[in-house]
Design a protein around this motif. Sequence first.
Motif, PDB file in Angstrom:
ATOM      1  N   GLY A 131       0.779  -1.234   0.000  1.00  0.00           N
ATOM      2  CA  GLY A 131       0.000   0.000   0.000  1.00  0.00           C
ATOM      3  C   GLY A 131       0.809   1.283   0.000  1.00  0.00           C
ATOM      4  N   SER A 158      -7.115   1.782  -5.636  1.00  0.00           N
ATOM      5  CA  SER A 158      -6.116   0.848  -5.112  1.00  0.00           C
ATOM      6  C   SER A 158      -6.333  -0.555  -5.689  1.00  0.00           C
ATOM      7  CB  SER A 158      -6.184   0.802  -3.593  1.00  0.00           C
ATOM      8  OG  SER A 158      -7.471   0.415  -3.164  1.00  0.00           O
ATOM      9  N   HIS A 159      -7.581  -0.827  -6.120  1.00  0.00           N
ATOM     10  CA  HIS A 159      -7.886  -2.145  -6.651  1.00  0.00           C
ATOM     11  C   HIS A 159      -8.935  -2.005  -7.753  1.00  0.00           C
ATOM     12  CE1 HIS A 159      -9.210  -6.585  -5.890  1.00  0.00           C
ATOM     13  NE2 HIS A 159      -8.318  -6.493  -6.860  1.00  0.00           N
ATOM     14  N   GLU A 199       0.147  -5.734 -10.297  1.00  0.00           N
ATOM     15  CA  GLU A 199       0.048  -4.398  -9.711  1.00  0.00           C
ATOM     16  C   GLU A 199       0.713  -3.412 -10.661  1.00  0.00           C
ATOM     17  OE1 GLU A 199       1.294  -4.100  -5.621  1.00  0.00           O
ATOM     18  OE2 GLU A 199       0.045  -2.322  -5.350  1.00  0.00           O
ATOM     19  N   LYS A 226       0.972   4.805  -5.218  1.00  0.00           N
ATOM     20  CA  LYS A 226       0.840   3.702  -4.273  1.00  0.00           C
ATOM     21  C   LYS A 226       0.455   2.390  -4.943  1.00  0.00           C
ATOM     22  CE  LYS A 226      -0.190   6.651  -0.315  1.00  0.00           C
ATOM     23  NZ  LYS A 226       1.230   6.705   0.050  1.00  0.00           N
ATOM     24  N   THR A 243      -1.964   0.250  -8.178  1.00  0.00           N
ATOM     25  CA  THR A 243      -3.320  -0.264  -8.394  1.00  0.00           C
ATOM     26  C   THR A 243      -3.213  -1.742  -8.706  1.00  0.00           C
ATOM     27  OG1 THR A 243      -4.148   1.831  -9.282  1.00  0.00           O
ATOM     28  CG2 THR A 243      -5.400  -0.167  -9.815  1.00  0.00           C
TER      29      THR A 243
END
Lengths: 116, 113
Positions: free
Chosen positions: A40, B9-10, B88, B105, B107
């Motif tokens: 993260g 993020s996803h 990612e 950050k 994905t």
Amino acid sequence: NAGVTQTPKFQVLKTGQSMTLQCAQDMNHEYMSWYRQDPGMGLRLIHYSVGAGITDQGEVPNGYNVSRSTTEDFPLRLLSAAPSQTSVYFCASSLRLAATSTDTQYFGPGTRLTVL
Amino acid sequence: AQSVTQLDSHVSVSEGTPVLLRCNYSSSYSPSLFWYVQHPNKGLQLLLKYTSAATLVKGINGFEAEFKKSETSFHLTKPSAHMSDAAEYFCVVRGGSQGNLIFGKGTKLSVKP
């Protein structure tokens, strides 16, 4: 060309131990760098070098030392390992460093470090 | 100061459907922008880079990205997702006084059969 190589691939340390992560490139690149990757957080810059004998700190340098005695090699030293240094470490290199450079940065395969 | 923000993020898509991974950047001058991909337990591979020669940049494996200065965006797209695209993805900008890479950050892209 082997590109950017890193050793070891995996390492487990106990708190307080020291070790050196090795990084080498055979592309005659001036610029080399070390990143750590945590879930993260993306990749964060630890230290970098723009040539032999020249190093500088990145975003998260505390607890790490570097030196660059040759163009090819850029080792990362953990002086006294702490659990907070558990991470995946990537070494990278590119031809040069410049604010507007579009040079590709090449990454090594990474070292997965666990500190107990 | 330069920075990138990856807005998701996803992302989850079905195989054969389009992929859109969003990235906004902040830069005080014409930026150098990159997309990198990281497959599970692997290193990072360059997908494509923006060099200011063209606003639509084609990369490997059918991916492309469009630089939109007015929207400060550099979104990554692919017309049809493949299972092997599950990975990612990192949007990256050169930043700081010397031009070190600054990573978003990330994905995480999941592809459902």
